[in-house]
Write a protein that holds these residues in place. Structure first.
Motif: not given
Length: 155
Positions: A101-111, A142-154
């Motif tokens: 039952g123990a859980g944890r985040f292993v990664s987060v991707q900001l989008r 935090v003890a897990f990787p945080v990545s980002h995958a941005p989408h830019h619009v002009i």
């Protein structure tokens, strides 16, 4: 280096009359009650018996990471002359739960989806994201990787 103190008040609201007399006899709900701010009613993850209509700790952590990234991005964009017109994010957190039952985040991707004013330097706007991991209070904590995958619009 300066030190900052943060505080919160958590109030369990799930006593249905018998306290924790039995495992199924109480609700997994509480309020976050920080003085001078609106109360936020929360619950456990629905997978663990919580109310799906309320924020849970996982929602709050994911939202904190996203908000911290956004605030630093807006700051860096303003300093760099990149005009942001709109910003929204749909972050994705990946967690794992062990058999016990123990859980944890292993990664987060900001989008984030970011709308920039006409004439903005898209290369510079994209490069600003890489600077944030060095300064974002939440991501650095935090003890897990945080990545980002941005989408830019002009526009």
């Amino acid at each position: 280096m300066s030190e900052h103190a943060y505080t919160s008040r958590i109030v369990w609201t799930g006593n249905t009359g018998e306290g924790t007399r039995s495992y199924r006899g109480y609700a997994r709900s509480w309020d976050i009650a920080v003085p001078g701010k609106p109360v936020v009613s929360c619950s456990n993850d629905p997978l663990l018996g919580g109310d799906p209509g309320k924020m849970n700790p996982e929602d709050l952590l994911l939202s904190a990471l996203s908000a911290c990234h956004m605030l630093w991005y807006l700051h860096f964009a303003a300093d760099a002359g990149v005009v942001v017109i709109a910003y929204e994010d749909s972050p994705l957190g990946i967690g794992e739960v062990e058999p016990g039952g123990a859980g944890r985040f292993v990664s987060v991707q900001l989008r984030p989806r970011i709308t920039l004013a006409a004439g903005s330097d898209l290369t510079l706007a994209e490069a600003l994201h890489a600077r944030i991991s060095a300064v974002c209070f939440i991501a650095r904590s935090v003890a897990f990787p945080v990545s980002h995958a941005p989408h830019h619009v002009i526009v």
